[in-house]
Design an enzyme around this catalytic site. Structure first.
Site, mmCIF file in Angstrom:
data_model
loop_
_atom_site.group_PDB
_atom_site.id
_atom_site.type_symbol
_atom_site.label_atom_id
_atom_site.label_comp_id
_atom_site.label_asym_id
_atom_site.label_seq_id
_atom_site.Cartn_x
_atom_site.Cartn_y
_atom_site.Cartn_z
ATOM 1 N N TYR A 34 -1.861 -4.624 -6.679
ATOM 2 C CA TYR A 34 -1.173 -5.113 -5.487
ATOM 3 C C TYR A 34 -0.190 -6.252 -5.802
ATOM 4 C CZ TYR A 34 -0.840 -5.679 -0.387
ATOM 5 O OH TYR A 34 -0.406 -5.731 0.904
ATOM 6 N N GLU A 42 8.456 -5.269 -4.613
ATOM 7 C CA GLU A 42 9.086 -5.489 -3.308
ATOM 8 C C GLU A 42 9.981 -6.729 -3.265
ATOM 9 O OE1 GLU A 42 5.930 -5.499 -0.427
ATOM 10 O OE2 GLU A 42 5.202 -3.541 -1.086
#
Length: 109
Positions: A34, A42
């Site tokens: 993650y 991102e």
């Protein structure tokens, strides 16, 4: 990678044939994956697109009722992103504890 694990887990759980190792992997693999997806994935992508958005004045009509550009919105998102992401990351740890904690208690009983 994390989505492959997650959706495989969902599908096999729906069919009631999910192996316990996949459940463990589903609630453990996010720990390293993650942060890698959020940081270099991102946030870096959003940062790299900022000059492109500013130069082309993308979505200029999107905030027509406010005196804000899409570029400014993205900068604001980038500033808030780590704090909001941390809250979500901690939430997933709570989910992990609730799912994997129940399994270990059942085995002991």
């Amino acid at each position: 990678m994390i989505q492959v694990i997650r959706y495989s887990h969902y599908a096999l759980t729906t069919l009631k044939i999910c192996p316990s190792w996949l459940t463990y992997l589903r609630y453990t693999a996010f720990i390293p994956l993650y942060p890698i997806g959020v940081g270099p994935g991102e946030m870096w992508t959003m940062y790299q697109v900022l000059p492109f958005v500013k130069k082309r004045n993308l979505y200029s009509g999107f905030f027509k009722n406010f005196s804000m550009s899409y570029h400014s919105f993205l900068v604001g998102v980038l500033v808030c992103y780590p704090f909001l992401w941390l809250k979500l990351y901690m939430h997933v740890f709570k989910q992990r504890k609730s799912k994997l904690g129940k399994r270990s208690r059942k085995k002991r009983a």
